[in-house]
Design an enzyme around this catalytic site. Structure first.
Site, PDB file in Angstrom:
ATOM      1  N   SER A   1      -2.450  -5.211   0.012  1.00  0.00           N
ATOM      2  CA  SER A   1      -2.690  -4.644   1.338  1.00  0.00           C
ATOM      3  C   SER A   1      -4.176  -4.412   1.529  1.00  0.00           C
ATOM      4  O   SER A   1      -4.952  -4.412   0.569  1.00  0.00           O
ATOM      5  CB  SER A   1      -1.941  -3.304   1.475  1.00  0.00           C
ATOM      6  OG  SER A   1      -2.313  -2.609   2.636  1.00  0.00           O
TER       7      SER A   1
ATOM      8  N   TYR B   1       1.019   4.886  -1.352  1.00  0.00           N
ATOM      9  CA  TYR B   1       0.922   3.484  -0.922  1.00  0.00           C
ATOM     10  C   TYR B   1      -0.313   2.836  -1.532  1.00  0.00           C
ATOM     11  O   TYR B   1      -0.253   1.710  -2.036  1.00  0.00           O
ATOM     12  CB  TYR B   1       0.879   3.426   0.602  1.00  0.00           C
ATOM     13  CG  TYR B   1       0.996   2.037   1.180  1.00  0.00           C
ATOM     14  CD1 TYR B   1       2.216   1.378   1.210  1.00  0.00           C
ATOM     15  CD2 TYR B   1      -0.115   1.377   1.709  1.00  0.00           C
ATOM     16  CE1 TYR B   1       2.333   0.110   1.743  1.00  0.00           C
ATOM     17  CE2 TYR B   1      -0.001   0.108   2.245  1.00  0.00           C
ATOM     18  CZ  TYR B   1       1.213  -0.519   2.268  1.00  0.00           C
ATOM     19  OH  TYR B   1       1.332  -1.793   2.793  1.00  0.00           O
TER      20      TYR B   1
END
Length: 281
Positions: A142, A155
């Site tokens: 990401s 995350y």
């Protein structure tokens, strides 16, 4: 890998978003598919979307956080298709929380899917892919695997882990010279369901954020169509890239982090305070 014709690709999270678009684009290119998701309705939709293309498609409900399910799916993929050339470890989830407010159960949930799901997909498919002598492992990290963000510690941890895992894997494959490569993908704001499906806990209120509205606010930042991101991913595979940044947001934050390796944190902290103004009233 020069093209996808008559290759076999396995895709996790293929019931929506980038996973679904990867399946469509690969089918158009003549690639056979083994797709999985926990969402059987989404899988059925993907199967309908690839029906116009003359490729073999198999599907299975798989929880990527379960190593036995991943092991069975990998074996069945080879049984059904004869071989497998690629695994796209695409499935992922999000959690909005402070470090203090995140429960251990929440941390285990996101790490089991975002990190261990990638590990299981890599390790269970790699021996089969190596047998082809012409394969690729594509792991989705990401933008938040490049820079840390407040409220995204879990995350961030999962996506930083994917990055380190994949970069190490690529070096090992280079040394082996076995015909298999690895690509680490860092998407920015892609228009998928991840924000809508994200878990937001009440600890966000300690930062002046409304957990019921934060996902909707974050969703406003997801602008790139998933089909564009999927196409960039496939182009990167054919070019045998080691890393792919998708979107100007990913490229900009990566540059800022390189220039201001610690100073960027003040910028993202300020941006997070400003983003509270985007929350729906």
């Amino acid at each position: 890998m020069k093209n996808f014709k008559n290759k076999v690709a396995a895709i996790t999270g293929a019931g929506s978003g980038m996973g679904q678009q990867l399946a469509i684009l690969l089918a158009k290119a003549g690639c056979h598919l083994s797709i999985s998701d926990v969402n059987e309705k989404g899988l059925a939709e993907t199967i309908e979307l690839v029906k116009p293309y003359n490729v073999r498609v198999t599907s299975k409900k798989v929880n990527v956080a379960n190593v036995e399910e991943m092991r069975t799916w990998a074996a069945e993929t080879v049984q059904n298709h004869g071989s497998v050339n690629m695994i796209f470890n695409n499935a992922g989830v999000a959690l909005g929380s402070t470090v203090e407010g995140a429960t251990y159960e929440e941390l285990e949930w996101i790490m089991n899917i975002n990190f261990w799901g990638v590990v299981y997909g890599t390790k269970e498919f790699l021996p089969y892919i190596k047998k082809t002598g012409d394969g690729h492992i594509i792991n989705i990290s990401s933008l938040f695997g490049l820079t840390a963000q407040p409220t995204q510690s879990a995350y961030n941890a999962s996506k930083f882990a994917v990055r380190g895992f994949t970069e190490s894997l690529r070096q090992e494959l280079d040394i082996e010279n076995c015909g298999v490569s690895a690509l680490c993908v860092h998407p920015g704001g892609i228009r998928t369901n991840i924000a809508n499906d994200a878990r937001m806990n009440d600890s966000l209120r300690s930062l002046g954020m409304n957990p019921d509205k934060s996902a909707k606010a974050f969703n406003k930042l997801l602008r790139m169509p998933p089909e564009d991101a999927a196409q960039q991913m496939l182009d990167a595979v054919l070019k045998d890239k080691r890393r792919l940044l998708i979107g100007n947001d990913a490229k900009t934050l990566d540059l800022i982090q390189r220039i201001l390796p610690t100073g960027y944190q003040k910028l993202t902290g300020f941006a997070t305070k400003f983003s509270k103004k985007l929350e729906p009233k």
